[in-house]
Design an enzyme around this catalytic site. Structure first.
Site, PDB file in Angstrom:
ATOM      1  CD1 TRP A  57     -32.455  16.725 -54.367  1.00 26.92           C
ATOM      2  CD2 TRP A  57     -32.919  18.503 -53.108  1.00 26.92           C
ATOM      3  NE1 TRP A  57     -32.834  16.285 -53.123  1.00 26.92           N
ATOM      4  CE2 TRP A  57     -33.125  17.353 -52.335  1.00 26.92           C
ATOM      5  CE3 TRP A  57     -33.149  19.746 -52.518  1.00 26.92           C
ATOM      6  CZ2 TRP A  57     -33.552  17.392 -51.011  1.00 26.92           C
ATOM      7  CZ3 TRP A  57     -33.574  19.799 -51.187  1.00 26.92           C
ATOM      8  CH2 TRP A  57     -33.767  18.625 -50.457  1.00 26.92           C
TER       9      TRP A  57
ATOM     10  CE1 TYR B 216     -34.680  13.249 -50.491  1.00 30.08           C
ATOM     11  CE2 TYR B 216     -34.615  13.817 -52.820  1.00 30.08           C
ATOM     12  CZ  TYR B 216     -35.152  13.975 -51.562  1.00 30.08           C
ATOM     13  OH  TYR B 216     -36.190  14.861 -51.372  1.00 30.08           O
TER      14      TYR B 216
ATOM     15  CD  GLU C 146     -37.197  20.894 -51.412  1.00 33.76           C
ATOM     16  OE1 GLU C 146     -36.745  21.616 -52.327  1.00 33.76           O
ATOM     17  OE2 GLU C 146     -37.249  19.658 -51.515  1.00 33.76           O
TER      18      GLU C 146
END
Length: 192
Positions: A47, A17, A39
């Protein structure tokens, strides 16, 4: 060995990522909507937790098609709450639907969400020069201003910290650490 941002070395998913997406300027409304959803889902979580569920989110939320998400009804909400592949928080799921509707209103007003969100930086990414992860802020005055505007337009789960993480993800700010191999790549994109 590639030098990466300090946060991006825990596992292969984070590395991929970081190496291919994080901090790259995004101008596709579908992808911008995806990151708003992800988010917001991250609020209070790591995350990494969201990254591991990203494919499940993609399936559950119709490939982040904001027009479809805006039309979700209570039956769909109940289906999502039963989906063990995503974060099964009713408030976050309802927020995604609410945000899809507000997203469409912004598109109607500005022609695209891209025009709206990138307008806050005159369509040029902010270039930061951080040496350590400890230097990177959780929020900024700009993320606070964007957060206020989004909330005024009907969005939720868009506090200043969430908005700043969104700005980092979609390249509105380049917060790669200076020694990271992606820092210069993203900086060059800002000058095109």
């Amino acid at each position: 060995m590639k030098v990466r941002c300090e946060w991006a070395n825990a596992n292969d998913l984070e590395k991929e990522y970081h190496d291919t997406q994080w901090g790259m300027p995004v101008h596709d409304d579908r992808i911008l909507f995806e990151f708003l959803i992800l988010e917001g889902a991250q609020a209070g979580l790591s995350w990494d937790t969201i990254l591991k569920r990203r494919d499940a989110y993609k399936d559950a939320f119709d490939d982040f098609n904001f027009n479809k998400v805006a039309g979700y009804d209570e039956e769909k909400v109940e289906e999502l709450i039963q989906n063990s592949g995503i974060i099964r928080n009713r408030r976050k799921i309802l927020s995604s639907i609410k945000n899809a509707r507000a997203f469409i209103e912004i598109i109607d007003e500005f022609g695209s969400f891209d025009n709206y969100i990138w307008g806050f930086v005159n369509h040029i990414p902010i270039q930061n020069s951080f040496n350590s992860i400890s230097e990177i802020p959780a929020k900024t005055e700009l993320s606070e201003n964007i957060s206020k505007d989004l909330k005024k337009r009907g969005f939720s789960f868009v506090g200043p910290t969430i908005v700043y993480a969104f700005m980092q993800a979609v390249g509105i700010v380049n917060d790669h650490q200076v020694e990271c191999f992606r820092y210069e790549e993203c900086r060059k994109l800002a000058n095109k």
